[in-house]
Design an enzyme around this catalytic site. Structure first.
Site, PDB file in Angstrom:
ATOM      1  CD  GLU A 127      -2.929   1.162   2.290  1.00 10.60           C
ATOM      2  OE1 GLU A 127      -3.825   2.005   2.287  1.00 10.60           O
ATOM      3  OE2 GLU A 127      -2.789   0.345   3.210  1.00 10.60           O
ATOM      4  CD  GLU A 304      -3.067  -1.592  10.743  1.00  7.78           C
ATOM      5  OE1 GLU A 304      -3.531  -1.914   9.628  1.00  7.78           O
ATOM      6  OE2 GLU A 304      -2.747  -0.421  11.030  1.00  7.78           O
TER       7      GLU A 304
END
Length: 870
Positions: A127, A304
Site C-alpha cells: 500500500e 489493523e
C-alpha cells in the site's frame, strides 16, 4: 536534470479498468539479490469499461525476464516493456492468461516498498502502489482478484514462509530448499497482498468465533523477542471479540497472523490475514514499554484487525476514497479503546491529537479535503485529515442519526457492499436509508477542506425568561478552495445555572447547517451557563461570549468530562496568549482555583486529573495565536505558567505524588494503574518545572529506582528541560542499560531531540554519528530528526539553521526512501503562520529543496504544495 512534473490524478477522471483480473497465481523464488517472481494472471475485458482494450500494467523499477500469453511466448513486437509499464496494445478480445516473470533485488530495496529485506527477513509492503514493484499489474484498488501464492526459499535462511489466506500445501524440495502455498479465497486488491519469509520466532493462541469456529493466531518476531508479544496477542483477542459484539463482524479465515519487522515505513499494514507491523507496535514489557506504548499497541493491533471488514472485505474504489477505510477504521479503534479504557479520557486524548496534527494541517499549505479531488503522489495523502478528521465525520454522523440508526447503517453497508470496492456516496447512502434522512448536505464534509470556526453567543432575557443562542459559522480559505459553503455541524448543548446545577435534565442537539441561525430556550428563570460542543460533537474551533466566571463554573461542575477538561484548557489558554502578547499582569487565579478543585476532588479518575494538569502545548498556543507566531515567546509563556503552577500548587502536587508513589505494586498496564501512574508523573513534572532542588532530587531518585519504563521516562522528562548533571547522568544511564534494545534507544534519541535549549542543535548532529543511529532505519530517523522537527523552540531557531538542517536531511534521504523524506517535510505545514523572519527562513529552505535535482515524486509534491500561493 529536473524530474518530470508529477502527473495530476483527478477524481473526476475516474473510469473503470479496461481489464479485470479474476485470479492471480504468484510463484516467488526468494533470493537476497535475485528473487524471481512468476505472476500468472487470468484476465478478461471489463464489460463496464468503455474505450480502448489495450492491456496496460503498472510497474516500478521492474526488470522483465519473460512473458507468455495463453501459454505462448509473446512476440517482442506485440508488447512494450519499460521499468514503469507493460503495454500490450492489441490483446485478444476474450479472456486470457498472462504469465509474467520479473527479477527483483530485495537487499537493495531501501524504499521499503514492494519486496525487501529487513534484518534478513523478506517482507512486502504494497500500500498504496508497492505491488507494481513486485510484478506488472493493474495496480489499483478496484481490480480485485483471488490470490494463490507459492513461496520457495532456502530452508535454513527462511524456515518460515507466509502469505495471505490459509496454507494449503508445504514441503521440502531439493538442495535444502522448501516451499509453502497459501490461498486467499476472498478477492482483494493488489495493495493487500503480503508475503514474509525468514527465520522467525512466534507465539500462538486460538480464538473461538461467535459461530464456533477456532481460528489460529500467530505473532512472528525476531528470535529472542517472542516473550514481548503477549500484550499484542491479548489485544488481538479482545479486538476480535469486540468486533463481534459491537459490529457483528466475525473473522473469516482459519488463521490470523502478525509479523513484526524493524524496518517499516508505516505503523502497520492490514494485509488480509497477514498483518505486517513496525515492531514498536508489537513488542512490550514493563521494563521497556511505557503506558503510552501499551495503549498504542492495543489501538493499532485493533485498527489493523478491524480493517478485515472496513478495508479488506470492503475496500475503496480508488485512492480518493481512502478515508472510507482509514477514517472509518480509526473511528472503530477509538471506540474500542474507549470501551477498553475510559470513554471520557479516550475522547480527550483523541481531540488533543486531532488539534495538534489535523487542525494545524487544515490551517496551512498542505490542507486538503477528507476526500481530495486531485493528488500527484498518493503516499502524501496518508494524512491526519484522512485518518483523524475522517473518523470525526463518522462520529458526527452517529451523533446526528443516533446509535441505533448508525448500527443499522453499518449493517446495511456490510451486507450490501461485502466484496466491493466502494465509494463515499455508497457508504453515506446506507445511513441515509437506515435513518430515512437526507444526508446530501452532510456529505460536504468530505469535499470541503478546512476547520469550521463557530461563534456562539448567548443572551438571557430575564423578563421573558428566554435564552437565545446565536450561532455563526465560517471556514477560512484553503488551497484551491477560496470560498466555503456552510457545513452541517451537530452541537451537543446543555445549560447550567451559576452554581453549576443542570437547568435542563436533557442534553440538546442543535444542528447548525446554515451560515447563521438562532435557537431559543424557554422558561429559563436565571442566567444560564452554556456548555456547548459536549464530547466534542463536531471538529470545530469554537468561540463563545462566556465570561471567565462562566468558564470557572464549567471547570468545576460540567457533567461532561470533555467540556470540564476543555474549560480548564480555556482558562490556561487565556493566560498563555495574554502573556505571549505581553499582558504580564494577567492573573492565573481562575486557573489555579480550577486545578485546586480538580486535585481535591477524590471522585475524579486520576487519569482525568493528569489530563487537567497537562497545560496546552506550544503547538496548541501557536494554533490559537494563528498569525505572526513567535515560538520563543510561546516557550517563555508556557514555562512561566508551569512555574506558577509549580509554586502555587506545590502542596497538592506533592500529596498527589506521594499518594500514588506509595501505592506502587507489581506493574499492570490496565487503565486504572496507568491512570494512577499518569497522575503521579504529571505531579512530578510540575513539581520539577522550576528546577526546585528537592523536586530534581525526587525525579532523579524515581529514575534510578523505577521498575518500569513509564516511571523511568517520566522522571527523565521532568529532568529534561534543565541543564543539570542529573539529566546527563540519566541519559547516560538509559543508554548504558538499554543499548541493545532499539525501541528504548528510540526513546533515548527522542528525548534528547526535545531538549529545549540552543545546544540541542549540535547534540542532534552529533547523535547522527552515534553507532546507535542509522539513516537507513525509519524508526531511528523519526525518533531523532522527526522529534527535532517537533521541538518548537529549537527547530524554529531564528537563524533558520533548523529549517536548513531538516531540508538537507530530507534531500539526502530521498534517493533511498522517498516516503520517509516526504514525511519529514510535514514539519513545514505551519510555516506561513510564523513571524516574518522565521517565515522567510523557512521559505528559503523550502525553495532550496525545490531546486535540488532528481527529487522523488513524493518529496517534489510535498515541497511544491508547501510553497504554493496561499
Amino acid at each position: 536534470m529536473r524530474p518530470e512534473e508529477p502527473i495530476a490524478i483527478r477524481l473526476e477522471d475516474y473510469r473503470p479498468p479496461d481489464w479485470l483480473v479474476d485470479t492471480v497465481h504468484l510463484d516467488i523464488d526468494l533470493h537476497p539479490t535475485e528473487a524471481r517472481v512468476i505472476a500468472t494472471l487470468k484476465m478478461r475485458p471489463n464489460p463496464d469499461a468503455d474505450g480502448a482494450r489495450a492491456i496496460v500494467l503498472d510497474g516500478d523499477e521492474l526488470k522483465l525476464s519473460r512473458i507468455t500469453l495463453d501459454g505462448k511466448t509473446l512476440d517482442p513486437r506485440a508488447y512494450v516493456a519499460t521499468p514503469e509499464r507493460l503495454t500490450i496494445p492489441r490483446p485478444p478480445s476474450g479472456p486470457i492468461t498472462l504469465e509474467i516473470e520479473t527479477l527483483l533485488n530485495p537487499s537493495t530495496n531501501t524504499q521499503l516498498m514492494g519486496l525487501y529485506q529487513s534484518n534478513g527477513i523478506y517482507c512486502t509492503q504494497c500500500e498504496a502502489e508497492g505491488f507494481r514493484r513486485i510484478t506488472y499489474f493493474p495496480d489499483r484498488p478496484d481490480v480485485m482478484a483471488v490470490y494463490t501464492t507459492r513461496i520457495e526459499a532456502d530452508k535454513a535462511a527462511a524456515p518460515i514462509l507466509l502469505a495471505n489466506g490459509n496454507m494449503t500445501e508445504s514441503g521440502d524440495i531439493d538442495n535444502g530448499r522448501h516451499f509453502a502455498v497459501w490461498h486467499d479465497p476472498f478477492p482483494k486488491p493488489s495493495y493487500l497482498f503480503a508475503m514474509v519469509g525468514g527465520d522467525l520466532a512466534f507465539i500462538e493462541d486460538t480464538f473461538r468465533t461467535m459461530s464456533g469456529r477456532d481460528v489460529a493466531l500467530k505473532i512472528y518476531v525476531e528470535h529472542g523477542k517472542a516473550h514481548l508479544c503477549d500484550y499484542a496477542m491479548d489485544s488481538l483477542k479482545r479486538s476480535m471479540r469486540w468486533d463481534e459484539e459491537v459490529f457483528g463482524r466475525e473473522y473469516d479465515l482459519d488463521i490470523f497472523m502478525i509479523v513484526a519487522v524493524a524496518d517499516f515505513n508505516m505503523g502497520a499494514m492490514e494485509n488480509k490475514g497477514l498483518n505486517i507491523f513496525n515492531d514498536k507496535y508489537v513488542l512490550a514489557s514493563p521494563e521497556t514499554a511505557t503506558d503510552a506504548d501499551y495503549a498504542s499497541i492495543e489501538a493499532i493491533v485493533a485498527h489493523e484487525y478491524f480493517h478485515n471488514w472496513t478495508g479488506n472485505r470492503i475496500t475503496c474504489r480508488d485512492w480518493f476514497q481512502l478515508c472510507l477505510k482509514e477514517g472509518l477504521t480509526v473511528f472503530r479503534d477509538q471506540e474500542f479503546s474507549a470501551d477498553q479504557r475510559s470513554a471520557a479520557l479516550e475522547r480527550i486524548g483523541d481531540v488533543r491529537n486531532l488539534r495538534a496534527i489535523q487542525f494545524t494541517e487544515d490551517s496551512g499549505p498542505l490542507a486538503h479535503p477528507v476526500r481530495p479531488s486531485m493528488y500527484r503522489e498518493i503516499n502524501n495523502f496518508y494524512t491526519p485529515t484522512i485518518y483523524e478528521k475522517g473518523a470525526e465525520i463518522i462520529r458526527m454522523l452517529r451523533v446526528m442519526i443516533g446509535r441505533e440508526d448508525f448500527r443499522r447503517g453499518m449493517d446495511l453497508y456490510f451486507d450490501r457492499h461485502d466484496g466491493d470496492a466502494a465509494t463515499i456516496e455508497q457508504f453515506i447512502a446506507c445511513f441515509a436509508e437506515a435513518s430515512k434522512r437526507d444526508l446530501t448536505h452532510f456529505s460536504q464534509w468530505y469535499s470541503q477542506a478546512g476547520t469550521p470556526h463557530v461563534a456562539a453567543e448567548g443572551q438571557w432575557n430575564a423578563e421573558a425568561k428566554t435564552y437565545r443562542l446565536d450561532l455563526v459559522q465560517n471556514t477560512l480559505p484553503t488551497p484551491g478552495q477560496p470560498s466555503k459553503e456552510p457545513q452541517v455541524i451537530p452541537l451537543a448543548v446543555a445549560l447550567f445555572d451559576e452554581q453549576g446545577r443542570a437547568m435542563k435534565t436533557d442534553e440538546h442537539l442543535i444542528v447548525l447547517d446554515r451560515a447563521s441561525q438562532s435557537v431559543e430556550f424557554r422558561n429559563i428563570k436565571s442566567r444560564p451557563v452554556l456548555s456547548i460542543n459536549r464530547e466534542f460533537s463536531a471538529p470545530i474551533v469554537l468561540r463563545t461570549n462566556a465570561t471567565e466566571e462562566d468558564t470557572q463554573v464549567l471547570a468545576a461542575h460540567d457533567t461532561d468530562s470533555f467540556n470540564r477538561w476543555q474549560a480548564i484548557q480555556t482558562l490556561a489558554m487565556k493566560w498563555l496568549v495574554a502573556h505571549v502578547r505581553g499582558a504580564e499582569a494577567n492573573t492565573a487565579a481562575p486557573l489555579l482555583d480550577a486545578l485546586k478543585n480538580v486535585l481535591a476532588d477524590r471522585k475524579l479518575a486520576p487519569a482525568f486529573v493528569a489530563q487537567a494538569l497537562a497545560m496546552p502545548t506550544e503547538g496548541d498556543i501557536a494554533g490559537e495565536i494563528a498569525k505572526n507566531v513567535d515560538p520563543d515567546a510561546i516557550f517563555r509563556a508556557r514555562k512561566a505558567l508551569r512555574g506558577t503552577l509549580s509554586e502555587e500548587l506545590r502542596a497538592s502536587l506533592q500529596a498527589a505524588y506521594d499518594t500514588y508513589a506509595a501505592s506502587r505494586g507489581p506493574f499492570n498496564p490496565d487503565a486504572k494503574s496507568a491512570g494512577e501512574r499518569a497522575l503521579k508523573n504529571a505531579a512530578l513534572d510540575l513539581l520539577a518545572a522550576n528546577g526546585d532542588a528537592k523536586a530534581i532530587a525526587l525525579a532523579a531518585r524515581q529514575f534510578a529506582d523505577a521498575d518500569n519504563m513509564t516511571d523511568r521516562m517520566a522522571a527523565l522528562a521532568a529532568l529534561m528541560p534543565h541543564d543539570i548533571p542529573e539529566r546527563e547522568q540519566a541519559f547516560k544511564a538509559l543508554y548504558d542499560r538499554f543499548e541493545n534494545d532499539p525501541l528504548v534507544i528510540d526513546k533515548w534519541l527522542t528525548m534528547q531531540a526535545m531538549v529545549p535549549e540552543a545546544a540541542t542543535f549540535d547534540r542532534i548532529k552529533a547523535l547522527t554519528e552515534h553507532k546507535a543511529f542509522s539513516f537507513k532505519n525509519p524508526n531511528r530517523v523519526r525518533a531523532l530528526i522527526g522529534a527535532f522537527a517537533g521541538n518548537p523552540s529549537q527547530f524554529n531557531r531564528p537563524d533558520g539553521a533548523g529549517y536548513r538542517y531538516l531540508t538537507e536531511t530530507a534531500v539526502a534521504i530521498d534517493p533511498q526512501n522517498p516516503q520517509l523524506a516526504a514525511r519529514l517535510m510535514g514539519a513545514f505545514k505551519t510555516w506561513r503562520r510564523l513571524e516574518p523572519g522565521r517565515a522567510a527562513a523557512a521559505e528559503a529552505a523550502l525553495k532550496a529543496v525545490a531546486k535540488a535535482p532528481n527529487l522523488s515524486r513524493d518529496l517534489a509534491d510535498i515541497v511544491g504544495r508547501a510553497l504554493a500561493a496561499p
